[in-house]
Scaffold this active site. Sequence first.
Site, PDB file in Angstrom:
ATOM      1  N   HIS A  50       0.944  -1.271  -0.149  1.00  0.00           N
ATOM      2  CA  HIS A  50      -0.113  -0.017  -0.042  1.00  0.00           C
ATOM      3  C   HIS A  50       0.883   1.186  -0.083  1.00  0.00           C
ATOM      4  CE1 HIS A  50      -2.396  -3.053   2.189  1.00  0.00           C
ATOM      5  NE2 HIS A  50      -3.389  -2.454   1.652  1.00  0.00           N
ATOM      6  N   ASP A  93       2.266   1.892   3.321  1.00  0.00           N
ATOM      7  CA  ASP A  93       3.008   1.084   4.097  1.00  0.00           C
ATOM      8  C   ASP A  93       4.405   1.556   3.866  1.00  0.00           C
ATOM      9  OD1 ASP A  93       0.744  -0.695   4.113  1.00  0.00           O
ATOM     10  OD2 ASP A  93       1.553  -1.868   2.600  1.00  0.00           O
ATOM     11  N   GLU A  95      -9.002 -13.745  -1.991  1.00  0.00           N
ATOM     12  CA  GLU A  95      -8.280 -14.064  -0.763  1.00  0.00           C
ATOM     13  C   GLU A  95      -8.920 -14.990   0.048  1.00  0.00           C
ATOM     14  OE1 GLU A  95      -6.795 -10.687   1.313  1.00  0.00           O
ATOM     15  OE2 GLU A  95      -6.789 -11.846   3.392  1.00  0.00           O
ATOM     16  N   HIS A 154     -10.852 -14.266   3.103  1.00  0.00           N
ATOM     17  CA  HIS A 154     -12.248 -13.483   2.953  1.00  0.00           C
ATOM     18  C   HIS A 154     -13.296 -14.208   2.340  1.00  0.00           C
ATOM     19  CE1 HIS A 154      -9.519  -9.584   1.950  1.00  0.00           C
ATOM     20  NE2 HIS A 154      -9.405 -10.023   3.073  1.00  0.00           N
ATOM     21  N   ASP A 195      -4.655 -13.723  -3.096  1.00  0.00           N
ATOM     22  CA  ASP A 195      -4.035 -13.243  -1.884  1.00  0.00           C
ATOM     23  C   ASP A 195      -4.096 -14.612  -0.903  1.00  0.00           C
ATOM     24  OD1 ASP A 195      -3.375 -10.788  -2.171  1.00  0.00           O
ATOM     25  OD2 ASP A 195      -4.663  -9.866  -0.772  1.00  0.00           O
ATOM     26  N   ASP A 210      -5.623 -13.855   8.922  1.00  0.00           N
ATOM     27  CA  ASP A 210      -4.677 -13.608   8.203  1.00  0.00           C
ATOM     28  C   ASP A 210      -3.472 -14.617   8.364  1.00  0.00           C
ATOM     29  OD1 ASP A 210      -5.694 -11.984   6.418  1.00  0.00           O
ATOM     30  OD2 ASP A 210      -5.088 -10.154   7.056  1.00  0.00           O
ATOM     31  N   ASP A 254      -0.758 -12.552   1.869  1.00  0.00           N
ATOM     32  CA  ASP A 254      -1.532 -11.450   2.792  1.00  0.00           C
ATOM     33  C   ASP A 254      -1.637 -12.262   4.118  1.00  0.00           C
ATOM     34  OD1 ASP A 254      -2.752  -9.341   3.767  1.00  0.00           O
ATOM     35  OD2 ASP A 254      -4.323  -9.173   2.027  1.00  0.00           O
TER      36      ASP A 254
HETATM   37  C1  XUL Z   1      -7.823  -6.909   3.979  1.00  0.00           C
HETATM   38  C2  XUL Z   1      -6.753  -7.331   3.031  1.00  0.00           C
HETATM   39  C3  XUL Z   1      -5.989  -5.953   2.517  1.00  0.00           C
HETATM   40  C4  XUL Z   1      -5.873  -5.901   0.862  1.00  0.00           C
HETATM   41  C5  XUL Z   1      -5.136  -4.917   0.094  1.00  0.00           C
HETATM   42  O1  XUL Z   1      -8.292  -7.506   4.572  1.00  0.00           O
HETATM   43  O2  XUL Z   1      -6.849  -8.332   2.357  1.00  0.00           O
HETATM   44  O3  XUL Z   1      -4.686  -5.959   2.856  1.00  0.00           O
HETATM   45  O4  XUL Z   1      -5.086  -7.040   0.728  1.00  0.00           O
HETATM   46  O5  XUL Z   1      -5.746  -3.618   0.748  1.00  0.00           O
HETATM   47 CO    CO Z   2      -5.735  -8.960   1.020  1.00  0.00          CO
END
Ligand code: XUL
Ligand code: CO
Length: 440
Positions: A105, A108, A272, A275, A300, A313, A343
């Site tokens: 990001h 970051d 991800e 998610h 991710d 995560d 991630d």
């Molecule tokens: C949050 C997430 C973020 C994205 C990028 O849950 O996964 O870190 O990957 O903004």
């Molecule tokens: Co992510």
Amino acid sequence: MNDLFPSIPKIPYEGPDSDRELAFKHYDPAARTPDSPEPGTLKECLRFSMAFWHSMTGTGKDPFGDGTLLRPWDGVDDEMEVARLRMRSVFELTEKLSIPFFCFHDRDIAPEGDTLRETNRKLDEITALTKDLMRTSPTRVLWGTANLFNHPRFLHGAATSPDPRVFAYAAAQVKKALEVTLELGGQNYVFWGGREGYETLLNTDMKREQDHLARFLHMAADYAREIGFDGQLLIEPKPKEPTKHQYDSDAAACWAFLQEYGLSSRFKLNIETNHATLAGHTMQHELRYARERGILGSIDANQGDELLGWDTDQFPTDLYMATLAMYEVRKNGGLHSGGLNFDAKVRRGSHRPEDLAIAHIAGMDTMARGYKAAGRMIADGALDRPLAERYALWGKGVGAAVEAGRESFGSLESFALDIEDFDLPSGGQEFLESRVNRYL
Ligand code: XUL
Ligand code: CO
């Protein structure tokens, strides 16, 4: 290569019999898998990436306790010096771990200043350092993104804020993040709508907010074209956290959104695992849904905990999940310009610098093992053959006629009225589950 992490050597591949912490057991970066339908070495096919935020800016802090992680910048007060040390570290660690990419990001890699102008200046300084490090390193950028969720200005959302000044600020921030991603040769750009959702519908004009989000994404795509960024644009679905409901809640919701607003030709998805879990789906479901619509862009790679309702995560070590996820990737003809971005964060108790390397090794070995197992399953037709059999009746007679659009309710009624026995075969689920186990 620097030596900010002296306890972490260049990680060798030692094979499945090795029990050493700092060695690969299944990820041999230089190996070509004999069953590979995609050309290239494992390093080229798996396209691993380190997440700057977790690995470099994470501290181990949680809502109940302070940071625990020991890092080379501990005790350094100058925040720009911390930023420089972190960027050097990401290059050192990715090289030592044979990880070809990292993701970041904007916030970051460089700290915020008092104004956006000052923040951009700091970002430019770190971007220049990054380009400099790239001159002597193979490490590249998989994707960049803008952090539109941390700062209090985004407390009601960014592109979906009720305040157009916040929308404008977010646009300016993404404009800059796209420029930086282009300058660093990033192959993709990600939009994760952390605060693009709502806490309650009582104060939310949902349609208007979604219109604004779509307008924002159109402007982003236009600007990417204007500056010559032809990397893939990716939406990252997540159903909730930090908001109660996020508009990009899962792959299917994203697909509907992209189509409704005429964005489906420019955007794909970054799926991800954790998610998917929060959305009540398996990772395989999300990947399958995206793959079948041609919008599987990147991954991710992490894992959640089925017993916890939040985004833990964790590094991926679930071989079953990894194999079925890699099955979809290989059916997709590989990851193309996407990758497997960790991630993921080390647990708070894994506080030594070595734990950061060990966590990545565990994740890479798991994904590599899943990738190889999926390749063998595909080569053997382990699931394809029973699948073809299961739908065989659609290849002839009334099935083929329905698929070709030659039947109607009337013609089907004539066909159905005198059927006496359907004689349906078994779904074979348990057999297929045990068959998958054979490949693990
Ligand atoms: C949050 C997430 C973020 C994205 C990028 O849950 O996964 O870190 O990957 O903004
Ligand atoms: Co992510």
